[in-house]
Design a protein around this motif. Structure first.
Motif, short mmCIF file in Angstrom:
data_model
loop_
_atom_site.label_atom_id
_atom_site.label_comp_id
_atom_site.label_asym_id
_atom_site.label_seq_id
_atom_site.Cartn_x
_atom_site.Cartn_y
_atom_site.Cartn_z
N TYR A 132 0.80 -1.22 0.00
CA TYR A 132 0.00 0.00 0.00
C TYR A 132 0.83 1.27 0.00
CZ TYR A 132 -4.09 -2.79 0.07
OH TYR A 132 -5.06 -3.68 -0.31
N ASN A 133 2.14 1.12 -0.09
CA ASN A 133 2.98 2.29 -0.32
C ASN A 133 2.62 2.95 -1.64
OD1 ASN A 133 4.42 1.97 2.06
ND2 ASN A 133 5.92 0.61 1.13
N ASN A 134 2.16 2.15 -2.60
CA ASN A 134 1.81 2.67 -3.92
C ASN A 134 0.37 3.17 -4.00
OD1 ASN A 134 4.19 2.49 -5.26
ND2 ASN A 134 3.63 0.80 -6.60
N ALA A 135 -0.47 2.81 -3.06
CA ALA A 135 -1.88 3.21 -3.10
C ALA A 135 -2.05 4.58 -2.46
CB ALA A 135 -2.75 2.18 -2.38
N ASN A 136 -2.92 5.38 -3.04
CA ASN A 136 -3.21 6.70 -2.48
C ASN A 136 -4.36 6.68 -1.50
OD1 ASN A 136 -2.19 7.03 -5.47
ND2 ASN A 136 -1.54 8.87 -4.36
N ALA A 137 -5.30 5.73 -1.70
CA ALA A 137 -6.45 5.66 -0.80
C ALA A 137 -7.00 4.24 -0.77
CB ALA A 137 -7.54 6.63 -1.23
N VAL A 138 -7.47 3.85 0.39
CA VAL A 138 -8.19 2.59 0.55
C VAL A 138 -9.61 2.93 0.97
CG1 VAL A 138 -8.41 0.51 1.97
CG2 VAL A 138 -6.17 1.21 1.13
N ILE A 139 -10.57 2.43 0.20
CA ILE A 139 -11.97 2.64 0.53
C ILE A 139 -12.45 1.45 1.35
CG2 ILE A 139 -14.31 2.92 -0.37
CD1 ILE A 139 -13.05 4.12 -2.91
N THR A 140 -12.89 1.71 2.57
CA THR A 140 -13.47 0.66 3.39
C THR A 140 -14.99 0.85 3.41
OG1 THR A 140 -13.44 1.84 5.51
CG2 THR A 140 -11.42 0.69 4.84
N LEU A 141 -15.69 -0.22 3.70
CA LEU A 141 -17.16 -0.19 3.66
C LEU A 141 -17.78 -0.02 5.04
CD1 LEU A 141 -17.73 -2.98 0.98
CD2 LEU A 141 -17.51 -0.51 0.65
N SER A 142 -16.95 0.11 6.05
CA SER A 142 -17.47 0.41 7.39
C SER A 142 -16.45 1.25 8.15
CB SER A 142 -17.76 -0.87 8.17
OG SER A 142 -16.59 -1.40 8.76
N GLU A 143 -16.94 1.98 9.13
CA GLU A 143 -16.05 2.81 9.96
C GLU A 143 -15.10 1.93 10.77
OE1 GLU A 143 -15.60 5.98 10.05
OE2 GLU A 143 -17.24 6.61 8.72
N TYR A 144 -15.58 0.78 11.20
CA TYR A 144 -14.75 -0.16 11.95
C TYR A 144 -13.55 -0.60 11.12
CZ TYR A 144 -13.52 -4.51 14.43
OH TYR A 144 -12.86 -5.52 15.09
N ASP A 145 -13.79 -0.92 9.85
CA ASP A 145 -12.70 -1.31 8.95
C ASP A 145 -11.73 -0.16 8.72
OD1 ASP A 145 -15.14 -3.03 8.37
OD2 ASP A 145 -13.62 -4.10 7.22
N LYS A 146 -12.28 1.06 8.61
CA LYS A 146 -11.42 2.23 8.39
C LYS A 146 -10.43 2.41 9.55
CE LYS A 146 -12.51 6.48 9.40
NZ LYS A 146 -13.14 7.82 9.45
N GLU A 147 -10.92 2.27 10.76
CA GLU A 147 -10.05 2.42 11.93
C GLU A 147 -8.93 1.37 11.91
OE1 GLU A 147 -12.46 2.29 15.41
OE2 GLU A 147 -13.63 4.06 14.84
N TYR A 148 -9.29 0.15 11.53
CA TYR A 148 -8.29 -0.92 11.47
C TYR A 148 -7.24 -0.62 10.40
CZ TYR A 148 -6.15 -5.39 10.39
OH TYR A 148 -5.22 -6.37 10.13
#
Length: 356
Positions: A132-148
Motif C-alpha cells: 500500500y505504499n503505492n496506493a493513495n487511498a483505501v476505501i473501506t465499507l465500514s467505519e470499523y474497517d477504516k479504523e483498522y
C-alpha cells in the motif's frame, strides 16, 4: 475531466442492480471510465493456466489472488502504461491488487482500492499491507474497517459505505399488500451467513404458536449438505427459494414483515441494504461493521451465535405492530438518505477528484 481505469467484477449470483459494480453506473456522464472485467472463477487451458497460476503465486499475497487475478491485472497494467488516466480503481482489492503495489507507478496517476473482506480476514493477511505504499487511498465499507486500516496505513483509509438501488428496492404500496395474519420473515444470501443459528431460530419459532413463515433465499436444496439445514427444509412454514430473479427477490422483500440475517462476520451486506430499502426492520448479529449501516431505530441485534436473542427480537416485532411499523419507516428513510447509489457515487467521485 476525470478519466478512470477500473478493474471490476460482476458476480454471476448478483443481479444487475445488486453488488458493488453498480457504483459505476451512477457516476456523472462526464466521467470517462475504461474498464477491465475479471471473472475470478474463469477456467484457463491447462498450459496457460499453470503459467498464470505460477505467476499469481509470485505476485499475489493472499488466497484470493489467483490465475484470473494475474491475467486481469496484467491487462490493467498494459492499459495503464499506454494511456493517460486520472486514477486507477480496484473495485475488489483482495482479489486483484498486487502488481501495481509492487512496481513503480506514474506519479500523476492515483490508485484507490476498495476492500470487502472483514477485519478478521485482514488480521490473517497483514503482510499484504506492504504494497500500500503505492496506493493513495483505501476505501473501506465500514467505519470499523477504516479504523483498522488506518492503524496499519495511517491516513490512507476512508469509509464510503456500500450502496443500494433505492429506486428498484422499495416498499410495496400499502394498497397492494395482502392482509392476513401471517408473520413473514425473509432470509437471503450466502457469504459469511451463520446458517446454523438461522436453522435454530427457524426450528424454535416453527414449534411455537405464532403464525410465521420463513422465506429462505439460498442455494438449491439438492446442493445443501448441512444436517441442520436439511432438518428445516421440510417444515410446513418454510419456503425455500433458489436461483431467484431480481424481481422475484424484490417481491419476497416487499411481502415480508422483517429481514432475519444471522452473520458470522461482515463488512457491508447486500441483503441488509436491500431489505432496508424495502422498508423492512432488520434482525441480525451484533457486529462492529454493521453499526455503519444499522441503529436501534430500524434494527435489533443479537449476540453472536445466540438463536434465543434473534427469536426474542422476532417475537417482539410480531407482537408490537406499532414498533414494527416505525422501524419499517426508519429503515426506508435511512436507506434513501444515506445509502442510495447516487449518494455513494458522489462521495466516491469526490474522493477520486481529491487524489488527482
Amino acid at each position: 475531466m476525470v478519466r478512470i481505469l477500473a478493474l471490476r467484477e460482476k458476480f454471476a449470483h448478483m443481479s444487475s442492480v445488486s453488488g458493488y459494480d453498480a457504483l459505476y453506473s451512477h457516476f456523472a456522464d462526464d466521467i470517462l471510465i475504461d474498464s477491465i472485467f475479471c471473472n475470478f472463477k474463469k477456467m484457463h487451458p491447462r498450459g496457460v493456466g499453470r503459467l498464470l497460476e505460477t505467476a499469481s503465486k509470485f505476485a499475489g499475497t493472499s488466497g484470493f489472488y489467483n490465475a484470473s487475478s494475474f491475467e486481469a491485472e496484467s491487462k490493467l497494467l498494459l492499459k495503464y502504461l499506454s494511456g493517460k488516466y486520472s486514477l486507477i480503481h480496484y473495485s475488489y482489492g483482495e482479489s486483484y491488487y498486487s502488481l501495481l503495489g509492487k512496481i513503480k507507478k506514474k506519479q500523476k496517476t492515483a490508485i484507490a482500492v476498495t476492500h470487502h473482506q472483514p477485519v478478521t480476514w485482514w488480521q490473517a493477511h497483514e503482510s499484504s499491507f506492504k504494497k500500500y505504499n503505492n496506493a493513495n487511498a483505501v476505501i473501506t465499507l465500514s467505519e470499523y474497517d477504516k479504523e483498522y486500516f488506518n492503524s496499519h496505513i495511517p491516513g490512507k483509509a476512508v469509509c464510503i459505505p456500500h450502496g443500494v438501488d433505492v429506486n428498484f428496492y422499495k416498499p410495496l404500496p400499502s394498497a397492494e399488500k395482502t392482509d392476513d395474519d401471517t408473520f413473514r420473515v425473509i432470509f437471503s444470501g450466502r457469504y459469511l451467513r451463520d446458517m446454523e443459528t438461522l436453522a435454530r431460530v427457524v426450528k424454535k419459532l416453527s414449534a411455537s404458536s405464532i403464525n410465521i413463515q420463513f422465506d429462505i433465499v439460498y442455494i438449491d436444496k439438492a446442493k445443501v449438505w448441512q444436517p441442520y439445514l436439511i432438518d428445516i427444509m421440510g417444515l410446513p412454514n418454510v419456503v425455500w427459494h433458489a436461483d431467484v430473479s431480481e424481481h422475484q427477490l424484490l417481491g419476497l422483500y416487499q411481502h415480508a414483515d422483517v429481514c432475519l440475517i444471522p452473520l458470522e462476520d461482515c463488512t457491508a451486506n447486500n441483503a441488509i441494504l436491500e431489505a432496508m430499502a424495502c422498508g423492512l426492520p432488520i434482525v441480525t448479529t451484533d457486529l462492529p461493521a454493521t453499526k455503519t449501516y444499522l441503529d436501534s431505530s430500524m434494527a435489533i441485534a443479537g449476540r453472536k451465535e445466540n438463536a434465543d436473542d434473534l427469536c426474542d427480537a422476532l417475537l417482539m416485532l410480531n407482537n408490537n405492530i406499532t414498533l414494527k411499523t416505525t422501524m419499517s419507516v426508519n429503515a426506508r428513510n435511512k436507506a434513501t438518505a444515506s445509502f442510495g447509489w447516487d449518494i455513494i457515487a458522489n462521495k466516491t467521485l469526490s474522493l477520486f477528484k481529491s487524489l488527482q
